[in-house]
Design a protein around this motif. Structure first.
Motif, PDB file in Angstrom:
ATOM      1  N   MET A   1       0.637  -1.062  -0.059  1.00 52.52           N
ATOM      2  CA  MET A   1      -0.217  -0.315  -0.148  1.00 52.52           C
ATOM      3  C   MET A   1       0.809   1.366   0.127  1.00 52.52           C
ATOM      4  N   SER A   2       0.421   2.402  -0.396  1.00 51.98           N
ATOM      5  CA  SER A   2       1.218   3.681  -0.406  1.00 51.98           C
ATOM      6  C   SER A   2       0.820   4.269   0.930  1.00 51.98           C
ATOM      7  N   ARG A   3       1.761   4.868   1.774  1.00 53.34           N
ATOM      8  CA  ARG A   3       1.697   5.440   3.088  1.00 53.34           C
ATOM      9  C   ARG A   3       1.873   6.787   2.685  1.00 53.34           C
ATOM     10  N   HIS A   4       1.994   7.185   1.461  1.00 51.00           N
ATOM     11  CA  HIS A   4       2.062   8.677   1.421  1.00 51.00           C
ATOM     12  C   HIS A   4       0.559   9.212   1.204  1.00 51.00           C
ATOM     13  N   LEU A   5      -0.206   9.603   2.257  1.00 49.89           N
ATOM     14  CA  LEU A   5      -1.660   9.894   2.132  1.00 49.89           C
ATOM     15  C   LEU A   5      -1.863  11.329   1.798  1.00 49.89           C
ATOM     16  N   ILE A   6      -2.813  11.633   0.892  1.00 57.88           N
ATOM     17  CA  ILE A   6      -3.265  12.852   0.610  1.00 57.88           C
ATOM     18  C   ILE A   6      -4.878  12.952   0.972  1.00 57.88           C
ATOM     19  N   VAL A   7      -5.108  13.661   2.122  1.00 57.51           N
ATOM     20  CA  VAL A   7      -6.468  13.674   2.394  1.00 57.51           C
ATOM     21  C   VAL A   7      -7.174  14.862   2.485  1.00 57.51           C
ATOM     22  N   ALA A   8      -8.543  15.060   2.891  1.00 60.03           N
ATOM     23  CA  ALA A   8      -9.263  16.245   2.828  1.00 60.03           C
ATOM     24  C   ALA A   8      -9.929  16.302   4.177  1.00 60.03           C
ATOM     25  N   ASP A   9     -10.012  17.620   4.290  1.00 56.06           N
ATOM     26  CA  ASP A   9     -10.991  17.880   5.640  1.00 56.06           C
ATOM     27  C   ASP A   9     -12.287  18.116   5.309  1.00 56.06           C
ATOM     28  N   PRO A  10     -13.497  17.729   5.880  1.00 55.58           N
ATOM     29  CA  PRO A  10     -14.783  17.851   5.363  1.00 55.58           C
ATOM     30  C   PRO A  10     -15.355  19.197   5.217  1.00 55.58           C
ATOM     31  N   ASP A  11     -14.545  20.327   5.946  1.00 55.66           N
ATOM     32  CA  ASP A  11     -14.899  21.605   5.447  1.00 55.66           C
ATOM     33  C   ASP A  11     -14.279  22.316   4.739  1.00 55.66           C
ATOM     34  N   MET A  12     -13.403  21.410   4.042  1.00 59.06           N
ATOM     35  CA  MET A  12     -12.565  22.225   2.865  1.00 59.06           C
ATOM     36  C   MET A  12     -13.656  22.448   1.762  1.00 59.06           C
ATOM     37  N   SER A  13     -13.284  23.761   0.995  1.00 59.20           N
ATOM     38  CA  SER A  13     -14.041  24.087  -0.085  1.00 59.20           C
ATOM     39  C   SER A  13     -13.852  22.945  -1.312  1.00 59.20           C
ATOM     40  N   VAL A  14     -14.892  22.857  -2.049  1.00 60.19           N
ATOM     41  CA  VAL A  14     -14.725  21.831  -3.353  1.00 60.19           C
ATOM     42  C   VAL A  14     -13.745  22.342  -4.153  1.00 60.19           C
TER      43      VAL A  14
ATOM     44  N   GLN B   1      -7.226  10.020  -8.243  1.00 61.38           N
ATOM     45  CA  GLN B   1      -8.628  10.046  -8.515  1.00 61.38           C
ATOM     46  C   GLN B   1      -9.662  10.257  -7.125  1.00 61.38           C
ATOM     47  N   LYS B   2      -9.132   9.674  -6.171  1.00 56.99           N
ATOM     48  CA  LYS B   2     -10.137   9.894  -4.832  1.00 56.99           C
ATOM     49  C   LYS B   2      -9.182  10.369  -3.673  1.00 56.99           C
ATOM     50  N   LEU B   3      -9.824  11.141  -3.198  1.00 63.68           N
ATOM     51  CA  LEU B   3      -9.386  11.775  -1.999  1.00 63.68           C
ATOM     52  C   LEU B   3     -10.186  11.273  -0.692  1.00 63.68           C
ATOM     53  N   PRO B   4      -9.348  10.607   0.321  1.00 65.79           N
ATOM     54  CA  PRO B   4      -9.969  10.217   1.596  1.00 65.79           C
ATOM     55  C   PRO B   4     -10.216  11.443   2.300  1.00 65.79           C
ATOM     56  N   VAL B   5     -11.488  11.527   2.941  1.00 61.42           N
ATOM     57  CA  VAL B   5     -11.929  12.557   3.879  1.00 61.42           C
ATOM     58  C   VAL B   5     -11.805  12.001   5.315  1.00 61.42           C
ATOM     59  N   VAL B   6     -11.161  12.815   6.026  1.00 64.12           N
ATOM     60  CA  VAL B   6     -11.012  12.382   7.657  1.00 64.12           C
ATOM     61  C   VAL B   6     -11.166  13.315   8.523  1.00 64.12           C
ATOM     62  N   ASN B   7     -11.539  13.008   9.742  1.00 56.31           N
ATOM     63  CA  ASN B   7     -11.646  14.142  10.888  1.00 56.31           C
ATOM     64  C   ASN B   7     -10.510  14.349  11.381  1.00 56.31           C
ATOM     65  N   ASP B   8     -10.476  15.067  12.670  1.00 55.94           N
ATOM     66  CA  ASP B   8      -9.375  15.471  13.420  1.00 55.94           C
ATOM     67  C   ASP B   8      -8.449  14.368  13.965  1.00 55.94           C
TER      68      ASP B   8
ATOM     69  N   ASN C   1      -7.994  11.616  12.178  1.00 55.80           N
ATOM     70  CA  ASN C   1      -7.458  10.582  11.290  1.00 55.80           C
ATOM     71  C   ASN C   1      -8.402   9.490  10.989  1.00 55.80           C
ATOM     72  N   GLU C   2      -9.657   9.702  11.387  1.00 59.29           N
ATOM     73  CA  GLU C   2     -10.863   8.792  10.958  1.00 59.29           C
ATOM     74  C   GLU C   2     -11.466   9.056   9.799  1.00 59.29           C
ATOM     75  N   LEU C   3     -11.661   7.734   8.849  1.00 58.30           N
ATOM     76  CA  LEU C   3     -12.189   7.879   7.743  1.00 58.30           C
ATOM     77  C   LEU C   3     -13.684   8.289   7.705  1.00 58.30           C
ATOM     78  N   ILE C   4     -14.207   9.271   7.136  1.00 55.37           N
ATOM     79  CA  ILE C   4     -15.586   9.675   7.173  1.00 55.37           C
ATOM     80  C   ILE C   4     -16.140   9.749   5.805  1.00 55.37           C
ATOM     81  N   GLY C   5     -15.286   9.728   4.682  1.00 59.27           N
ATOM     82  CA  GLY C   5     -16.095   9.751   3.468  1.00 59.27           C
ATOM     83  C   GLY C   5     -14.805   9.720   2.306  1.00 59.27           C
ATOM     84  N   ILE C   6     -15.243   9.926   1.278  1.00 52.28           N
ATOM     85  CA  ILE C   6     -14.119  10.090  -0.096  1.00 52.28           C
ATOM     86  C   ILE C   6     -14.727  10.880  -1.055  1.00 52.28           C
TER      87      ILE C   6
END
Length: 262
Positions: free
Chosen positions: A69-82, A95-102, A104-109
């Protein structure tokens, strides 16, 4: 676009793979979901990596996921603008950006498809003013502009067909309070829908009777060219608009033809 947040467009039901699994588990997940990549999680929630189909090349089915797996993660905050999420997705090439909370728990993509959906039928002030200028040149009138609510059932449509997939997206936006305003011409005795046919039909399906709009007021009692077009197309109410399957969308048909002949 600034008011549109990642949390409003991301997919909440995310398929993940466990960090303690093997490549075989990922292969099975690809077969079952047809997805090409998955966030890797520990303890069901914490994101520790991402694995895609290309990471499986030359890997034995028994290989632990943690090794490929890739450990170099690019994630988004749920309150980030589109808009910001779009920049990250397109500039990073993912193609897909995991969305995490503070925590680092997954809440969406958030996928590139979600970004595109968020920007379909985007209404800009420039679009409105250009249309006003067109009215001035064609009819010698001096329209005024205001923002207000318009009655859905009184609108005269000027577009004969819309597409089901876009309609579903507009319904989602309306439910979330994210729908862009319609563009409507108001002249004596008539409301003419210029832009936002998908939004208008979506509102009608949801039982909403009024929608926010840019209202272009024309005081003169003159018939506009778009009204004649509507008459030619036998359009008098929103019920006269045909809703087409996505498969009948001309862009999809063109793509299929290119694939077959290619």
């Amino acid at each position: 676009m600034d008011k549109k947040k990642v949390k409003d467009y991301m997919t909440y039901d995310v398929v993940t793979v466990d960090a303690n699994g093997t490549v075989r588990d990922v292969i099975e997940a690809i077969k079952n979901t047809h997805h090409d990549g998955f966030p890797v999680v520990e303890n069901s929630k914490e994101v520790v990596g991402y694995i895609s189909a290309r990471d499986l090349l030359f890997a034995h089915p028994s290989t632990p996921i943690e090794q490929v797996m890739s450990r170099h993660l690019i994630v988004a905050d749920p309150d980030m603008s589109v808009n910001d999420a779009a920049r990250v997705i397109f500039r990073s090439g993912i193609q897909k950006l995991p969305v995490v909370n503070d925590k680092n728990e997954l809440i969406g993509i958030m996928s590139n498809a979600d970004v595109i959906r968020s920007q379909i039928e985007h209404v800009s002030p420039e679009k409105v003013f250009k249309f006003i200028e067109t009215l001035k040149k064609l009819y010698g009138v001096e329209p005024t502009l205001r923002r207000g609510s318009v009655p859905i059932n009184d609108l005269l449509p000027t577009q004969s067909k819309i597409y089901e997939d876009e309609l579903e997206g507009r319904m989602y936006e309306i439910k979330k309070g994210l729908a862009e305003p319609l563009i409507v011409v108001r002249r004596p005795g008539r409301w003419i829908l210029v832009d936002g046919h998908h939004r208008a039909i979506a509102a009608k399906r949801l039982g909403i009777t009024n929608l926010d709009a840019y209202i272009i007021e024309v005081r003169e009692n003159i018939e506009l060219g778009m009204e004649r077009t509507a008459r030619t197309l036998n359009l008098s109410t929103l019920d006269d608009i045909k809703v087409l399957d996505y498969a009948r969308h001309p862009l999809v048909a063109l793509t299929h033809r290119l694939v077959r002949h290619g």
